[in-house]
Scaffold this active site. Sequence first.
Site: not given
Length: 503
Positions: A59-60, A93, A330
């Site tokens: 994530d990120d 996201c 993502d």
Amino acid sequence: MKTPPGPARIGAALVAALTGLAVLTGLAGLAAAPATALDTPPAARAADDRPNIVLITTDDQTLADLYWMPATRAALGGAGATFGQAISPHPLCCPARAEMVTGQYAQNNGVRSNSGPHGGFGALKEPGNTVASWLHDAGYATGFVGKYLNLYSERDGIQAGWDHWAPITHNTYQAFDYSVFDNGTRVEHHDDLHSNDFVSQRTVDLVERYAAADEPFLVWSSYVAPHGQCTDNLPLDVCAAPPTPAARHAGLYSGSPLPSLGKPSFNEADVSDKPIIIRKQKRVRAANLQRLFTQRIRALASVDEGVAATVEALRAAGELDNTYLVFTSDNGYLLGEHRYNGKVLAYRESLRVPMLIRGPGIPAGVVRQQRVSTIDLAPTMVEIAGAVPGRPMDGVSMLAAARADAPLPRTSLIQAGPFHRRGTIDWTYRGVYTGRYTFVRWNRTGFVELYDHARDPYELRNLGTTAKYGKVRRELFRRTNLLSRCSGDACRVDFGPVPRPRR
């Protein structure tokens, strides 16, 4: 309800996988993370020899962050294909995750943002019609663990198509003191089990359990790292606190400098040609971003271990050679480039994501330059499984490109939104990414950004009003209009070369 005790299988898998990496990573003396026991494994696997699929997402994570994940690079990139030009065309996201499970752009799957009437899990059209249900119907055992779409909650129930369902549903962005909706029962973790280690140990358990069955399997391991800490039900712009790594990694990578410091775009001096969101930014504090970066790569260290443990579990089960492992994020993240700290914007650091894939027929250690994206994940899994998708997919399978370097002409729609204006809803921006060019039109103001990466890799000079790029701008605007309304095959059209700028 406390986490039930179980054997520490992940610890042994990590030690076996990382013994040869101790010097490189500084991970000597790893502590074993506790595991949770699953049901008794089914009978030994028999007839169906279709490949398994393990999708691992972060994530990120930026493309550059992959440098600090040596086990992942070795086990997946070194043994498979690395797509160096992969992007997340909706770099936020929830929209990105909706693309992953549907293979569709937001105009088709409904998810434009993380929250609001057109954002979050509630905006997903036909939430039971995803790649999980398509593969389940095709005979795959399926398991999910970790972060799902934003604003998914326990009241939404176990999602269709998943045989094993273990999303983190409370304190999602906290490393400790989180809850898991474990196959329909809330399990609160008030122990010392880092959420990354929970995802890793459950993934290993699922691999071991499914490998013993008579059916191929799909497992999605969805890590929260390296996302910043925040509190559920609050806007994501308050997620400013650096992530908390596992205790064993508290001092790791102390001497690693922030990569963006070396870019001319860091704290960009002249932002007069940038959109208002950048023009109003003050210069960022390098020390703050250095601390954030260090904590981010420390948080990814346990993900790196989890990847190694998953690979080792597949090898021990005799399934590694018959499994496709895919690793991606993502979206990317900006750390001071153009004075910005965050994602969503259409600059390359935000758009570009790692994309590694190994599996049957994919040569070891190859680098591919095709412009694949997160909307290509579902089509790839559908091809692997021989499944029938329940909706038109806008993406295309990556398998031919990964296996044989097959060409993949691609102009990708890039977008973010929505914003509300006079009672109507519009996109924040929409544009296209061609590899050489990024073109974006901000819908509220009509402001245009155009960057020529061949001449300006750091996106310092906006060519949106430059006369010699007039033909380029008009062609990219035309493509934006067409792709903004596309669905299925119309999203995969080969537009041919972009006109050359005037000399």
